[in-house]
Design a protein around this motif. Structure first.
Motif, PDB file in Angstrom:
ATOM      1  N   LEU A 594       0.829  -1.206   0.000  1.00  0.00           N
ATOM      2  CA  LEU A 594       0.000   0.000   0.000  1.00  0.00           C
ATOM      3  C   LEU A 594       0.863   1.257   0.000  1.00  0.00           C
ATOM      4  N   ALA A 595       1.949   1.236   0.789  1.00  0.00           N
ATOM      5  CA  ALA A 595       2.852   2.391   0.816  1.00  0.00           C
ATOM      6  C   ALA A 595       3.511   2.607  -0.533  1.00  0.00           C
ATOM      7  N   TRP A 596       3.862   1.517  -1.207  1.00  0.00           N
ATOM      8  CA  TRP A 596       4.517   1.610  -2.513  1.00  0.00           C
ATOM      9  C   TRP A 596       3.572   2.222  -3.545  1.00  0.00           C
ATOM     10  N   ALA A 597       2.314   1.792  -3.513  1.00  0.00           N
ATOM     11  CA  ALA A 597       1.369   2.247  -4.538  1.00  0.00           C
ATOM     12  C   ALA A 597       0.695   3.557  -4.174  1.00  0.00           C
ATOM     13  N   PHE A 598       0.615   3.871  -2.881  1.00  0.00           N
ATOM     14  CA  PHE A 598      -0.204   4.988  -2.445  1.00  0.00           C
ATOM     15  C   PHE A 598       0.327   6.326  -2.942  1.00  0.00           C
ATOM     16  N   GLY A 599       1.635   6.452  -3.022  1.00  0.00           N
ATOM     17  CA  GLY A 599       2.206   7.751  -3.353  1.00  0.00           C
ATOM     18  C   GLY A 599       2.100   8.144  -4.807  1.00  0.00           C
ATOM     19  N   GLU A 600       1.612   7.248  -5.661  1.00  0.00           N
ATOM     20  CA  GLU A 600       1.592   7.550  -7.083  1.00  0.00           C
ATOM     21  C   GLU A 600       0.689   8.733  -7.426  1.00  0.00           C
ATOM     22  N   LEU A 601      -0.587   8.672  -6.988  1.00  0.00           N
ATOM     23  CA  LEU A 601      -1.533   9.718  -7.368  1.00  0.00           C
ATOM     24  C   LEU A 601      -1.152  11.082  -6.788  1.00  0.00           C
ATOM     25  N   PRO A 602      -0.898  11.197  -5.457  1.00  0.00           N
ATOM     26  CA  PRO A 602      -0.452  12.499  -4.952  1.00  0.00           C
ATOM     27  C   PRO A 602       0.836  12.971  -5.608  1.00  0.00           C
ATOM     28  N   LEU A 608       2.465  17.650 -11.642  1.00  0.00           N
ATOM     29  CA  LEU A 608       1.748  18.511 -12.588  1.00  0.00           C
ATOM     30  C   LEU A 608       1.772  19.968 -12.124  1.00  0.00           C
ATOM     31  N   LEU A 609       1.592  20.179 -10.827  1.00  0.00           N
ATOM     32  CA  LEU A 609       1.647  21.544 -10.313  1.00  0.00           C
ATOM     33  C   LEU A 609       3.034  22.150 -10.487  1.00  0.00           C
ATOM     34  N   LEU A 610       4.076  21.353 -10.259  1.00  0.00           N
ATOM     35  CA  LEU A 610       5.440  21.851 -10.433  1.00  0.00           C
ATOM     36  C   LEU A 610       5.740  22.160 -11.896  1.00  0.00           C
ATOM     37  N   VAL A 611       5.263  21.309 -12.790  1.00  0.00           N
ATOM     38  CA  VAL A 611       5.471  21.566 -14.216  1.00  0.00           C
ATOM     39  C   VAL A 611       4.766  22.857 -14.623  1.00  0.00           C
ATOM     40  N   ARG A 612       3.554  23.064 -14.096  1.00  0.00           N
ATOM     41  CA  ARG A 612       2.842  24.301 -14.410  1.00  0.00           C
ATOM     42  C   ARG A 612       3.602  25.515 -13.883  1.00  0.00           C
ATOM     43  N   GLN A 613       4.151  25.405 -12.650  1.00  0.00           N
ATOM     44  CA  GLN A 613       4.960  26.498 -12.117  1.00  0.00           C
ATOM     45  C   GLN A 613       6.193  26.742 -12.983  1.00  0.00           C
ATOM     46  N   TRP A 614       6.795  25.666 -13.472  1.00  0.00           N
ATOM     47  CA  TRP A 614       7.987  25.786 -14.319  1.00  0.00           C
ATOM     48  C   TRP A 614       7.643  26.521 -15.617  1.00  0.00           C
ATOM     49  N   ILE A 615       6.524  26.151 -16.217  1.00  0.00           N
ATOM     50  CA  ILE A 615       6.116  26.801 -17.467  1.00  0.00           C
ATOM     51  C   ILE A 615       5.837  28.278 -17.224  1.00  0.00           C
ATOM     52  N   ARG A 616       5.114  28.588 -16.148  1.00  0.00           N
ATOM     53  CA  ARG A 616       4.805  29.986 -15.855  1.00  0.00           C
ATOM     54  C   ARG A 616       6.061  30.777 -15.539  1.00  0.00           C
TER      55      ARG A 616
END
Length: 634
Positions: A594-602, A608-616
């Motif tokens: 569960l620990a291995w798989a749980f972190g994928e979505l967050p 995605l938020l970091l990539v958006r910040q990078w683009i901006r």
């Protein structure tokens, strides 16, 4: 002179109430029964007297240091003259507090073993102080009180004064985690409610004593108004936490009037209501009179309030020594209930996970205060005509509601007995809850809505917040690599050592562990995607790399646990392992998966938020370059 006479009267009332309550509640019994060891009359009477003395000294120490640090105006970066005098007085109070706590160790050993003090050996006292939770709490209190005494002489900085007050407040708490509450069923409510009760009452009573000692201050009216706001908050906290704690100790409502313990609780409630009425009179009549230059009415009422509060403290000490009605109804104690605070749950189902609440006063208080304060800030913003994004409000409230659910619903019960559920709780608290809380931008809201004090020499919440944001520790902690290190080291250190089992055995340790999950996760994600001021200005490319390292460390941690053949915290999970559950190692491997798989979505969301910040960031940089080129051409 009048204050000294009233203080003597208050001390007389406190002692009288304590003696009467001890006798009535059955806390003192001089009778010696054949075959039953007795510590003797000296211990029977000296122990509650020392407890009362330690309580009074602790309350005064907390009150004087808090008044010096937070209520009185300062002198630039230093405390003013009256604050300096309060800190000097707190030195001797804290020293006496430490000595009294140390003496309590000896008399508590005498009471527990049923041996007079003269018959105690050095080995038994030392063993109790270092090996038994009650002795450890008293010893820790003595050490913290000595630290307060040292800090109060460390300088005149307002920051040092604030640290002194914080250590004094911490020193008041250790004994709250032992005694009636620690041994009660549902100690998730009992222990934390008692700790909140002790802290609120200490600030309330001690703050009033500190206020009376600075009555000649030229800005006494403003100081009294600030104390009045603090007292109102402490009154509410004391009432709520006291009600919750009494409910656990009494067991049933009829015990409130059918038992001597319940009668003492009723008397304490009456004292609380009386003080509440006095506080209302303060806010309605005497504070305006004080501003108008008529201090005598306020001082007389405050002295009377101190007498009533002292009587309430005496009742509290007597209650801590008196037998509660709950044990009388228990036929056969369940060791598992004493260990967990609740009975062994049945096989887990979705309904049981989401029902069967196991509320904890600490997290309930944090959630309720966090939501109310945030919504009050949003309301103030809108009243001023300033917009506040609804998405931020939803994110903050959602994070706190999820925090309450994970720590207070049925899932919290199963997290105590199953490693796999504990791991789910850990992942939610360290990843999902922090991301939602960071999205609420609480620091930005606080800085925009907290009012500045009218007196520039007074530091309000906003001023302390700004100092914390720009302090050297904040600069260190908000470095991306430091935040990453705290997150990763705490993850590996907790599970690859014996620390987990130790923390699970103690309610305070369990609370600290869960709180650390949230704080460590919040720090990391605040550095990565936070919108609040105070963060280091770091290029999004570096932040993206830090996030990738966190994801790799998280995935590798799950892989290590999957391959492990050693049971983590074996002593704890063996003691609480349900008969219907799979083997400890199988459950641990499930938790690792569960620990291995749980972190994928967050992790993907943050990426995605970091990539958006990078683009901006690149777009803003390109816009600056274009403007510079346009200026050169023109």
């Amino acid at each position: 002179m009048r204050i000294a006479v009233r203080s003597g009267a208050a001390a007389f009332v406190v002692v009288g109430v304590l003696v009467a309550a001890l006798l009535y509640g059955g806390a003192v019994d001089d009778a010696v029964l054949p075959g039953i060891p007795s510590p003797g009359a000296v211990t029977e009477w000296v122990l509650p007297a020392l407890t009362m003395l330690a309580t009074v000294l602790g309350v005064l120490t907390v009150g004087l240091t808090a008044t010096a640090a937070f209520l009185l105006p300062g002198d630039g970066r230093s405390v003013a003259a009256h604050g300096w005098l309060l800190l000097r007085r707190s030195t001797w109070l804290a020293t006496g507090w430490a000595a009294t706590s140390a003496a309590l160790v000896v008399f508590t050993v005498s009471d527990v073993l049923g041996v007079p003090v003269a018959g105690l050996g050095r080995a038994s006292v030392l063993s109790f102080a270092f090996s038994v939770s009650q002795g450890q709490a008293l010893l820790l209190q003595a050490v913290l009180a000595l630290a307060v005494a040292a800090l109060s002489r460390a300088g005149v900085s307002r920051g040092v004064a604030a640290a002194t007050a914080a250590v004094a407040m911490a020193a008041a708490l250790p004994p709250a985690f032992t005694g009636h509450s620690a041994g009660a069923g549902n100690h998730q409510i009992a222990v934390t409610s008692l700790a909140l009760h002790v802290l609120a009452a200490s600030l309330w009573v001690g703050g009033l004593a500190g206020l009376l000692l600075v009555r000649r201050h030229r800005r006494f009216a403003e100081t009294a108004a600030r104390y009045s706001r603090l007292a109102l908050t402490c009154f509410a906290a004391t009432a709520i936490s006291g009600t919750a704690n009494a409910a656990v100790r009494l067991g049933a409502l009829p015990a409130l009037w059918s038992s001597r313990y319940g009668v003492l609780v009723l008397l304490k409630v009456l004292a609380l209501l009386a003080v509440g009425a006095i506080g209302a009179a303060h806010r309605g009549r005497t504070l305006p009179a004080l501003r108008a230059g008529a201090p005598r009415a306020f001082l007389r009422l405050a002295a009377g309030e101190l007498v009533v509060l002292g009587a309430a403290v005496g009742l509290a000490v007597a209650l801590s020594r008196s037998p509660t009605p709950v044990p009388e109804t228990v036929v056969e104690p369940d060791p598992l209930v004493e260990l967990l605070g609740f009975a062994q749950p049945g096989p887990p189902t979705a309904v049981r996970m989401l029902t069967g609440p196991l509320p904890d006063m600490f997290f309930l208080t944090v959630v309720a205060a966090g939501i109310l304060a945030y919504l009050a800030g949003v309301r103030r913003m809108r009243r001023a005509g300033n917009p506040w994004p609804v998405s931020r409000t939803v994110s903050w409230v959602g994070g706190l509601v999820l925090l309450a659910a994970v720590t207070g619903l049925g899932v919290a019960r199963y997290a105590y007995v199953l490693f796999s559920v504990h791991m789910v709780q850990h992942m939610v608290l360290s990843m999902v809850v922090p991301i939602l809380l960071v999205g609420g931008a609480p620091v930005t809201l606080a800085l925009r809505t907290l009012r500045r004090p009218a007196d520039p020499q007074v530091r309000g919440v906003r001023e302390w917040l700004l100092l914390a944001l720009h302090s050297r520790p904040a600069r260190v902690l908000t470095h991306p690599l430091v935040a990453l290190g705290i997150y990763v080291v705490s993850l590996y250190g907790l599970y690859l050592s014996d620390l987990l089992g130790t923390l699970m055995r103690y309610h305070l340790g369990h609370l600290a562990m869960l709180a650390h999950f949230v704080v460590a996760g919040y720090l990391l994600f605040w550095v990565l995607i936070g919108a609040d001021p105070g963060r280091r200005r770091v290029h999004p490319a570096l932040l993206t790399l830090v996030h990738l390292l966190a994801m790799v460390a998280h995935a590798f941690f799950g892989f290590v646990l999957l391959q492990s053949t050693t049971v983590i915290a074996a002593g704890w999970y063996t003691a609480v392992h349900p008969s219907w559950a799979s083997s400890l190692l199988d459950d641990q491997h499930l938790g690792a998966a569960l620990a291995w798989a749980f972190g994928e979505l967050p992790g993907v969301v943050v990426m995605l938020l970091l990539v958006r910040q990078w683009i901006r960031s690149d777009e803003r940089e390109q816009a600056r370059v274009d403007r510079a080129l346009a200026l050169q051409k023109s």
